[in-house]
Design a protein around this motif. Structure first.
Motif, PDB file in Angstrom:
ATOM      1  N   UNK A 244      23.695 -16.222  38.601  1.00  0.00           N
ATOM      2  CA  UNK A 244      23.464 -16.992  39.820  1.00  0.00           C
ATOM      3  C   UNK A 244      24.692 -17.742  40.318  1.00  0.00           C
ATOM      4  N   UNK A 245      25.847 -17.519  39.664  1.00  0.00           N
ATOM      5  CA  UNK A 245      27.085 -18.177  40.079  1.00  0.00           C
ATOM      6  C   UNK A 245      26.896 -19.693  40.142  1.00  0.00           C
ATOM      7  N   UNK A 246      26.329 -20.238  39.075  1.00  0.00           N
ATOM      8  CA  UNK A 246      26.103 -21.684  38.984  1.00  0.00           C
ATOM      9  C   UNK A 246      27.326 -22.323  38.346  1.00  0.00           C
ATOM     10  N   UNK A 247      28.128 -23.005  39.153  1.00  0.00           N
ATOM     11  CA  UNK A 247      29.396 -23.546  38.669  1.00  0.00           C
ATOM     12  C   UNK A 247      29.281 -24.957  38.104  1.00  0.00           C
ATOM     13  N   UNK A 248      28.160 -25.637  38.348  1.00  0.00           N
ATOM     14  CA  UNK A 248      28.084 -27.062  38.037  1.00  0.00           C
ATOM     15  C   UNK A 248      27.377 -27.360  36.721  1.00  0.00           C
ATOM     16  N   UNK A 249      27.167 -26.358  35.886  1.00  0.00           N
ATOM     17  CA  UNK A 249      26.457 -26.573  34.635  1.00  0.00           C
ATOM     18  C   UNK A 249      27.327 -27.365  33.657  1.00  0.00           C
ATOM     19  N   UNK A 250      26.754 -28.427  33.073  1.00  0.00           N
ATOM     20  CA  UNK A 250      27.506 -29.274  32.150  1.00  0.00           C
ATOM     21  C   UNK A 250      27.643 -28.653  30.765  1.00  0.00           C
ATOM     22  N   UNK A 251      26.574 -28.035  30.294  1.00  0.00           N
ATOM     23  CA  UNK A 251      26.579 -27.483  28.934  1.00  0.00           C
ATOM     24  C   UNK A 251      25.659 -26.273  28.901  1.00  0.00           C
ATOM     25  N   UNK A 252      26.097 -25.127  28.409  1.00  0.00           N
ATOM     26  CA  UNK A 252      27.450 -24.907  27.900  1.00  0.00           C
ATOM     27  C   UNK A 252      28.453 -24.785  29.045  1.00  0.00           C
ATOM     28  N   UNK A 253      29.576 -25.445  28.898  1.00  0.00           N
ATOM     29  CA  UNK A 253      30.583 -25.469  29.949  1.00  0.00           C
ATOM     30  C   UNK A 253      31.273 -24.112  30.028  1.00  0.00           C
ATOM     31  N   UNK A 254      31.491 -23.634  31.259  1.00  0.00           N
ATOM     32  CA  UNK A 254      32.144 -22.345  31.442  1.00  0.00           C
ATOM     33  C   UNK A 254      33.585 -22.396  30.965  1.00  0.00           C
ATOM     34  N   UNK A 255      34.022 -21.326  30.331  1.00  0.00           N
ATOM     35  CA  UNK A 255      35.430 -21.187  30.005  1.00  0.00           C
ATOM     36  C   UNK A 255      36.207 -20.877  31.280  1.00  0.00           C
ATOM     37  N   UNK A 256      37.493 -21.238  31.334  1.00  0.00           N
ATOM     38  CA  UNK A 256      38.265 -21.052  32.573  1.00  0.00           C
ATOM     39  C   UNK A 256      38.274 -19.618  33.083  1.00  0.00           C
ATOM     40  N   UNK A 257      38.380 -18.632  32.173  1.00  0.00           N
ATOM     41  CA  UNK A 257      38.430 -17.247  32.631  1.00  0.00           C
ATOM     42  C   UNK A 257      37.115 -16.822  33.280  1.00  0.00           C
ATOM     43  N   UNK A 258      35.996 -17.316  32.742  1.00  0.00           N
ATOM     44  CA  UNK A 258      34.697 -17.019  33.341  1.00  0.00           C
ATOM     45  C   UNK A 258      34.568 -17.709  34.695  1.00  0.00           C
ATOM     46  N   UNK A 259      35.008 -18.964  34.753  1.00  0.00           N
ATOM     47  CA  UNK A 259      34.939 -19.732  36.001  1.00  0.00           C
ATOM     48  C   UNK A 259      35.787 -19.076  37.088  1.00  0.00           C
ATOM     49  N   UNK A 260      37.018 -18.669  36.735  1.00  0.00           N
ATOM     50  CA  UNK A 260      37.904 -18.020  37.705  1.00  0.00           C
ATOM     51  C   UNK A 260      37.321 -16.686  38.157  1.00  0.00           C
TER      52      UNK A 260
END
Length: 595
Positions: A244-260
């Motif tokens: 769902x491309x949910x970027x604001x989840x606190x935990x588990x926090x996305x790793x930078x490569x996943x976020x990018x």
């Protein structure tokens, strides 16, 4: 002209052709042998010392070492693949070569590879390389223009040593070289603390630079905690974020490569999930819109009591003593939940008052910050101890909780929308929390039916917390069962019980979970094993199903913790054996119940 003269000219012409032929043959032989020598030299480097560079600005890639154990056939897709995200599980190792082979039919001119830089390098930086990659299948070239453009604008560090023996490079590069030898590579390795603002801007820049036929691939690592059931609980949340491309989840926090990766897919408008692999170890994305599906997470505990011996331990060891073990980061249970709740077994009254009750609790209001520190944000107050300091103490407790930003619901001896219900909107879904008590006096069933039917038209979910049953009985009685069934028939989605101070069985009734008693959370009943065991319930609501994760707890001298693997297995075997599950399977530490 004499025949002799013609013959001489013919001989000279043949000689010239022969010389040209021999020269071309020699050149071709030299070129082939040179190429063979270069390849042999590169392979020798790989075999002898994979940490050394070739002398021509190339990065050696260690061969994968095995062919896929289970050759994989991808299904046909309605659109071109624009991105893929993979774990390092064996299924991904089997699947990725098939993915690369499938991708060859699209002829992408550029492939972007995203990964982690590794702990040996700065965690606040991002790294790129314009070196080419030497593989067992030949040379794979970097796209120097794109690499130089993004590195200059974002001060990305060119550090080629980061890419040597990198897990992502060794995983992704060989199959690409085998099936897509003409594709150019843009590789970015990220430190774990590279800022999200920088990642968003980098995604925009990459989207501007990349050709329209580009494909983006990235690694992903799902969260792992000390407790396997918590790991699966948090993994389900992580999967929802991916889909769902949910970027604001606190935990588990996305790793930078996943976020990018997700930011870049959003920029490229390629958010449609084309494929999800077994155990969700692989995702493929294509052009299209993302899913619009919410997920709400709740964790509910049983009886929380902060008086008597618990207060003494806090006085001796500090306010964090009761929860210091279970709230450690590697336990993973206390961060990132929409709701973290418990049954508050007593009031945070300003002063202790005289009372005729033989057991009367009062909690120091100074302990409330400890609860907010651990992210508690909701308490049920409908129980047999909330009025221990009288009505005035009850009102003081509500005031103190409200001042700390903690919500609450429920009042002993009352069933009304005003006193018993708290409605909270999360991700555009309304949840009604209903708190009632059946211990001080039996509740009127008709009042509850009326309340629930009224709420059903206003909210998306109804979750009931009820104080009921008989103390120290580990099986529910007929009244508890009757009430639970009545509540669900009237519209409740879940029933969570407490008061017996021991864990009772669960039931799944009409596809709705009932926990008859979660037992003690924090208490001082040291006289039996059962009173020092408890259950926490993790709940995930996504509009299609209710995921229910039981987390067994243990307590020593009022200090609570998650059970270890062996303890949990023994506990759950007994718990499930006495529960009524209506054919639902307990798998991967949870129940998946269709709504």
């Amino acid at each position: 002209m004499s025949y002799t003269h013609i013959g001489k000219r013919y001989i000279r012409l043949l000689s010239l052709v022969l010389v040209i032929f021999l020269a071309v043959s020699a050149a071709a032989t030299f070129w082939v042998r040179s190429l063979e020598a270069q390849t042999a030299f590169s392979q020798a480097i790989l075999q002898l010392n994979p940490y050394h560079y070739t002398p021509k600005g190339e990065i050696p890639i260690t061969p994968q070492g095995r062919e896929p154990e289970n050759p994989f056939t991808l299904p046909p897709f309605p659109a071109d693949i624009r991105g893929g995200i993979f774990t390092f599980a064996s299924s991904s190792q089997d699947m990725f070569p098939s993915f690369a082979k499938e991708l060859a039919g699209q002829h992408p001119s550029v492939i972007v590879i995203l990964g982690a830089a590794g702990s040996s390098y700065s965690q606040t930086k991002a790294y790129v390389t314009d070196f080419d990659f030497v593989t067992e299948y030949g040379l794979l070239r970097s796209d120097r223009k794109i690499v130089n453009n993004i590195s200059e604008e974002f001060s990305l560090e060119k550090n080629d040593s980061v890419f040597v023996q990198n897990q992502e490079m060794n995983f992704f590069i060989p199959p690409i070289a085998k099936f897509l030898p003409k594709a150019r590579i843009v590789s970015v390795l990220l430190g774990e603390s590279f800022s999200e603002d920088s990642l968003r801007e980098l995604a925009k820049k990459l989207a501007e630079e990349l050709p329209k036929d580009s494909v983006v691939i990235s690694s992903v690592q799902y969260p792992k905690y000390d407790n396997a059931s918590v790991s699966f609980f948090q993994k389900e949340k992580a999967l929802h974020a991916l889909r769902n491309f949910s970027f604001d989840m606190q935990e588990p926090k996305m790793l930078p490569e996943e976020y990018l990766f997700l930011q870049l897919m959003e920029q490229l408008r390629s958010q449609k999930v084309l494929y999800e692999g077994n155990s969700s170890n692989e995702f493929l994305f294509g052009d299209g819109e993302k899913l619009e599906q919410v997920m709400i997470s709740l964790v509910n505990f049983g009886d929380l009591m902060l008086d008597r011996n618990v207060a003494n331990h806090i006085k001796n060891f500090g306010s964090e003593y009761p929860l210091s073990k279970i709230t450690q980061p590697q336990k993973g249970l206390f961060v990132g939940q929409d709701i973290l709740a418990a049954n508050l077994e007593g009031p945070f009254a300003d002063t202790r008052r005289a009372t005729s009750k033989s057991i009367a609790f009062r909690f120091e209001p100074e302990l409330i910050p400890m609860l907010t520190q651990y992210h508690f944000n909701l308490f049920n107050l409908a129980n047999n101890h909330s009025l221990d300091m009288g009505s005035a103490g009850f009102e003081e407790s509500k005031k103190n909780l409200a001042n700390a930003g903690i919500d609450f619901y429920g009042k002993p001896l009352q069933i009304s929308k005003t006193d018993s219900v708290f409605i909270k909107e999360i991700s555009q879904k309304k949840i009604a929390f209903v708190g009632v008590d059946d211990t001080l006096t039996p509740l009127r069933v008709s009042d509850m039916e009326s309340l629930l039917k009224d709420l059903r038209s206003e909210v998306d979910y109804i979750i009931i917390n009820i104080h009921w049953g008989v103390e120290y009985k580990n099986i529910s009685n007929t009244r508890q069962q009757m009430l639970a069934h009545t509540f669900i028939d009237a519209g409740a989605d879940m029933v969570i019980g407490h008061h017996p101070h021991v864990v009772e069985e669960m039931e799944i009734y009409h596809n709705r979970p009932i926990f008859y008693s979660l037992g003690n959370f924090v208490f001082d009943q040291y006289f039996s094993k059962e009173t020092q065991e408890g259950l926490s319930v993790g709940i995930l609501l996504d509009g299609k199903s209710i995921s229910v994760y039981p987390f067994p707890l243990k307590s020593v001298e009022s200090q609570v913790d998650l059970m270890d693997e062996n303890e949990s297995k023994l506990f759950m075997d007994d718990f499930l054996s006495k529960s009524k599950l209506d054919g639902n399977e307990y798998k991967d530490f949870h129940f998946e119940i269709e709504e």
